[in-house]
Design an enzyme around this catalytic site. Structure first.
Site, PDB file in Angstrom:
ATOM      1  N   TYR A 247      -6.169   2.708  12.977  1.00 46.34           N
ATOM      2  CA  TYR A 247      -6.702   3.970  13.490  1.00 46.34           C
ATOM      3  C   TYR A 247      -7.778   3.648  14.517  1.00 46.34           C
ATOM      4  CZ  TYR A 247      -8.874   8.642  13.516  1.00 46.34           C
ATOM      5  OH  TYR A 247      -9.375   9.868  13.899  1.00 46.34           O
TER       6      TYR A 247
ATOM      7  N   VAL B   2      -3.102  -1.294   3.799  1.00 45.47           N
ATOM      8  CA  VAL B   2      -4.029  -1.566   2.696  1.00 45.47           C
ATOM      9  C   VAL B   2      -5.429  -1.087   3.064  1.00 45.47           C
ATOM     10  CG1 VAL B   2      -5.082  -3.341   1.266  1.00 45.47           C
ATOM     11  CG2 VAL B   2      -2.684  -3.540   1.917  1.00 45.47           C
ATOM     12  N   ALA B   3      -6.001  -0.261   2.203  1.00 43.46           N
ATOM     13  CA  ALA B   3      -7.401   0.158   2.342  1.00 43.46           C
ATOM     14  C   ALA B   3      -8.074  -0.108   1.005  1.00 43.46           C
ATOM     15  CB  ALA B   3      -7.489   1.628   2.710  1.00 43.46           C
TER      16      ALA B   3
ATOM     17  N   GLY C 265       0.831  -1.198   0.000  1.00 43.63           N
ATOM     18  CA  GLY C 265       0.000   0.000   0.000  1.00 43.63           C
ATOM     19  C   GLY C 265       0.863   1.244   0.000  1.00 43.63           C
TER      20      GLY C 265
ATOM     21  N   GLY D  32      -1.535   7.938   1.193  1.00 46.06           N
ATOM     22  CA  GLY D  32      -1.778   8.054   2.619  1.00 46.06           C
ATOM     23  C   GLY D  32      -0.597   7.667   3.479  1.00 46.06           C
TER      24      GLY D  32
ATOM     25  N   VAL E 253      -5.984  13.591   6.308  1.00 39.79           N
ATOM     26  CA  VAL E 253      -6.785  13.648   5.096  1.00 39.79           C
ATOM     27  C   VAL E 253      -6.183  12.683   4.095  1.00 39.79           C
ATOM     28  CG1 VAL E 253      -7.666  15.106   3.230  1.00 39.79           C
ATOM     29  CG2 VAL E 253      -7.372  16.063   5.529  1.00 39.79           C
TER      30      VAL E 253
ATOM     31  N   ASP F  86      -2.605  -6.665  -7.544  1.00 40.53           N
ATOM     32  CA  ASP F  86      -3.516  -7.019  -6.466  1.00 40.53           C
ATOM     33  C   ASP F  86      -2.739  -7.658  -5.319  1.00 40.53           C
ATOM     34  OD1 ASP F  86      -5.519  -7.883  -4.811  1.00 40.53           O
ATOM     35  OD2 ASP F  86      -6.408  -9.287  -6.238  1.00 40.53           O
ATOM     36  N   ALA F  87      -2.526  -6.890  -4.260  1.00 35.84           N
ATOM     37  CA  ALA F  87      -1.747  -7.398  -3.128  1.00 35.84           C
ATOM     38  C   ALA F  87      -2.426  -8.563  -2.428  1.00 35.84           C
ATOM     39  CB  ALA F  87      -1.498  -6.276  -2.122  1.00 35.84           C
TER      40      ALA F  87
ATOM     41  N   TYR G  73     -17.257   4.436  13.051  1.00 34.73           N
ATOM     42  CA  TYR G  73     -15.904   3.953  12.780  1.00 34.73           C
ATOM     43  C   TYR G  73     -15.508   2.859  13.776  1.00 34.73           C
ATOM     44  CZ  TYR G  73     -11.191   3.872  11.014  1.00 34.73           C
ATOM     45  OH  TYR G  73     -10.018   3.444  10.440  1.00 34.73           O
TER      46      TYR G  73
END
Length: 405
Positions: free
Chosen positions: A234, A145-146, A53, A57, A284, A116-117, A244
């Site tokens: 997070y 990874v998101a 990833g 970010g 962000v 594709d991980a 969340y």
């Protein structure tokens, strides 16, 4: 080479349809400059690391901080798309090209793969690179990874994540902008997730793929003595927890943390290694802007903290220092590295809660730093970046690192 003027972004809400190559390049350069240089220059044959990833970010911040501060060599994995006749490449494509240039200039042997991980094919491709190019041993793996979907390589089943509360519906405040950039504070009601939605979100965003990576590399005998791995996570504020941390994403994060404890025990026995989750502070990112309430929270957070808001590069520099032994590995009672303490102080959260309750469309400009937030969203795609001439033609067909121009 295709050149055109991209003087303004085309967007649908927080989703941008184009990105700016020169702007993305400058964003990466700015992030590189923000990483503090180590006390002593790292050796040319630095530790071998894999960042999964690596193009956006916190994963991008981990790559840049690792290269400059820890002197890593190794591999970055992401999933990006090249330019077409109608569209620019994805922002991550351009950021990766810029990162590769900085790595070369710093004398770091770092390879980037787009794929594709989640697939076993990419895992084997990485294993071959480690074996043939990097001495057969991996020192560090950062998992960031998101993704909205994941296909299980064993069963072929594709899982899709959902963004919903668990148990009961939630009503959260959120921030939106119209086409002219005018802000509005609204409330969004989200129905509770079904059990199937929870399970699918855990299957996508939990620890299953991280564990599969470790198993694959360990099975090939590619983990160095003392190997360490960190999955980025997070927790966030009570203001956003219903959707969340106490929602479907939170269930996935809890699974990720449980996976870390399992892997930590196994790696300790196997190679004297460690596995941790790193809980980072709010930022962000292309992923975070998709979550209702996060835009409002981030704008208010910046309004409260101003320059005390800690950027991802600084947080990931601290993570690399802890992983490499420059500073002690500091864990909470759950075995997590906590890089979010600046965000969750009682003082900051009390001020945020007060502003959160008071915020309206009419006063949001006084309570939140909207100029900063709107600028950060645009910077994700290479717009609103200082020093970039948006009236000048720019080449959109940028080769992937390692490919001929």
């Amino acid at each position: 080479m295709n050149e055109r003027v991209i003087d303004r972004p085309r967007s649908r809400g927080f989703l941008f349809l184009d990105s700016h190559p020169a702007g993305c390049r400058q964003v990466v350069a700015d992030m590189w400059e923000a990483v503090a240089a180590p006390t002593a220059p790292p050796p040319a044959d630095g530790p071998v690391a894999l960042v999964i990833g690596s193009s956006a970010g916190y994963g991008l911040a981990a790559t840049l901080a690792g290269l400059k501060r820890a002197g890593i060599r190794g591999i970055g994995i992401c999933f990006e798309k090249p330019a077409t006749a109608r569209r620019t490449a994805t922002a991550g494509w351009y950021r990766t090209a810029a990162t590769a240039e900085l790595a070369r200039a710093a004398g770091r042997d770092f390879v980037f793969l787009s794929g594709d991980a989640f697939s076993d094919e990419v895992k084997e491709q990485v294993a071959e690179l480690i074996a043939e190019r990097f001495g057969g041993k991996l020192d560090y793996l950062v998992y960031s990874v998101a993704a909205p979907r994941r296909t299980d390589p064993e069963t072929g089943t594709t899982y899709a994540s959902v963004l919903q509360p668990i148990g009961e519906a939630s009503c959260t405040r959120t921030l939106v902008f119209d086409d002219a950039g005018a802000p509005a504070v609204r409330e969004v009601r989200t129905a509770p997730a079904a059990e199937e939605g929870i399970a699918q979100t855990v299957a996508v965003m939990g620890g299953a793929d991280w564990e599969r990576w470790i198993e694959h590399l360990a099975g090939r005998g590619l983990l160095a003595d003392g190997f360490a791995t960190a999955a980025l996570s997070y927790i966030g504020s009570p203001l956003t927890e219903a959707l969340y941390r106490k929602g479907t994403i939170g269930a996935a994060k809890a699974h990720l943390e449980a996976t870390a404890r399992t892997l930590d025990k196994r790696l300790s026995e196997l190679v004297g290694g460690r596995a941790v989750t790193s809980v980072n502070g709010a930022a962000v990112t292309q992923s975070s802007t998709a979550i209702p309430g996060i835009a409002l929270y981030l704008g208010l957070l910046r309004g409260v903290l101003g320059e005390r808001l800690v950027p991802p590069t600084a947080q990931l520099s601290e993570l690399w220092d802890q992983l490499t032994g420059v500073s002690p590995l500091r864990l909470d009672e759950e075995g997590r590295v906590r890089l979010d303490t600046w965000e969750l102080t009682d003082e900051a959260q009390a001020a945020l809660a007060e502003r959160w309750q008071a915020a309206t469309t009419e006063n949001i400009g006084q309570l939140a730093d909207l100029e900063w937030f709107h600028g950060e969203v645009q910077r994700l795609y290479g717009f609103a970046v200082g020093g970039v001439d948006y009236g000048a033609p720019v080449a959109t067909e940028v080769p992937w690192p390692g490919q001929p121009a």
